[in-house]
Design an enzyme around this catalytic site. Structure first.
Site, PDB file in Angstrom:
ATOM      1  NE  ARG A  43      24.100  37.119  26.909  1.00  0.00           N
ATOM      2  CZ  ARG A  43      24.160  36.019  26.189  1.00  0.00           C
ATOM      3  NH1 ARG A  43      23.607  35.999  25.024  1.00  0.00           N
ATOM      4  NH2 ARG A  43      24.789  34.951  26.591  1.00  0.00           N
ATOM      5  CG  LEU A  44      26.384  37.011  34.225  1.00  0.00           C
ATOM      6  CD1 LEU A  44      27.428  38.074  33.919  1.00  0.00           C
ATOM      7  CD2 LEU A  44      25.982  37.104  35.690  1.00  0.00           C
ATOM      8  CG  ASP A  45      28.475  35.096  28.293  1.00  0.00           C
ATOM      9  OD1 ASP A  45      27.540  35.357  27.518  1.00  0.00           O
ATOM     10  OD2 ASP A  45      29.610  35.594  28.187  1.00  0.00           O
ATOM     11  NE  ARG A  46      25.188  26.186  29.864  1.00  0.00           N
ATOM     12  CZ  ARG A  46      25.449  25.304  28.945  1.00  0.00           C
ATOM     13  NH1 ARG A  46      25.064  25.504  27.716  1.00  0.00           N
ATOM     14  NH2 ARG A  46      26.103  24.222  29.217  1.00  0.00           N
TER      15      ARG A  46
END
Length: 180
Positions: A43-46
């Site tokens: 994932r990659l933070d918002r």
């Protein structure tokens, strides 16, 4: 044959295909990637931008996302201030964060990279300079890079994942993707 998609995730987009937890829907992967059967590998933070891998291969997804495989992830990081050698050495040897020690990182100061503008732009403070780092880690805890730079006194202003293993973001515009 496994399918791997390289996606340049824009700022303020969730690293998932649905957003069930918000009263007002936020941008998700489904707004950009209309490919059935692929899922994000990690994932990659918002509030982060850059390379997100999607694949239809569960085993490959696990190898990319699981820290035990130590896949190197390289970030371009705009930080507040100009880190001195002591701050860089602390990142290179590993830091103690609230959830334990980090593995050593590879880090160097770099010139301002030729990147797309961020929307919205980062906050700029005339009295405090900023600088850029290229930082590579081999783990991936929650908001780890941001916590590491803050721990050495240089909060992250902008964070772009540029590389995961041999895959890179080169020539992929924000909000677009291509097959690996």
């Amino acid at each position: 044959m496994s399918r791997v998609i390289l996606f340049n995730k824009p700022y303020d987009v969730l690293s998932q295909f649905t957003d069930r937890n918000s009263p007002s829907p936020r941008a998700t992967l489904s707004d950009y990637v209309k490919v059935p059967g692929v899922y994000p590998a990690g994932r990659l933070d918002r509030d982060s931008e850059g390379l997100l891998l999607l694949t239809d291969d569960g085993r490959l997804q696990a190898r990319i996302a699981d820290p035990k495989f130590k896949a190197p992830k390289t970030y371009l990081v705009q930080v507040e201030g100009i880190p001195d050698e002591a701050a860089l050495d602390a990142l290179r040897t590993g830091l103690m964060l609230k959830d334990g020690p980090t593995r050593p990182a590879e880090v160097e100061r770099i010139d301002v990279p030729a990147l797309w503008p961020r929307d919205p732009p980062i906050r700029v403070r005339l009295s405090i300079p900023d600088s850029w780092l290229r930082l590579t880690i081999r783990e991936g805890r929650n908001r780890q890079v941001r916590r590491m730079t803050a721990a050495v006194g240089h909060p992250t202003l902008r964070l772009i994942r540029w590389r995961i293993g041999d895959w890179t973001l080169a020539d992929i515009a924000p909000g677009t993707w291509r097959d690996a």
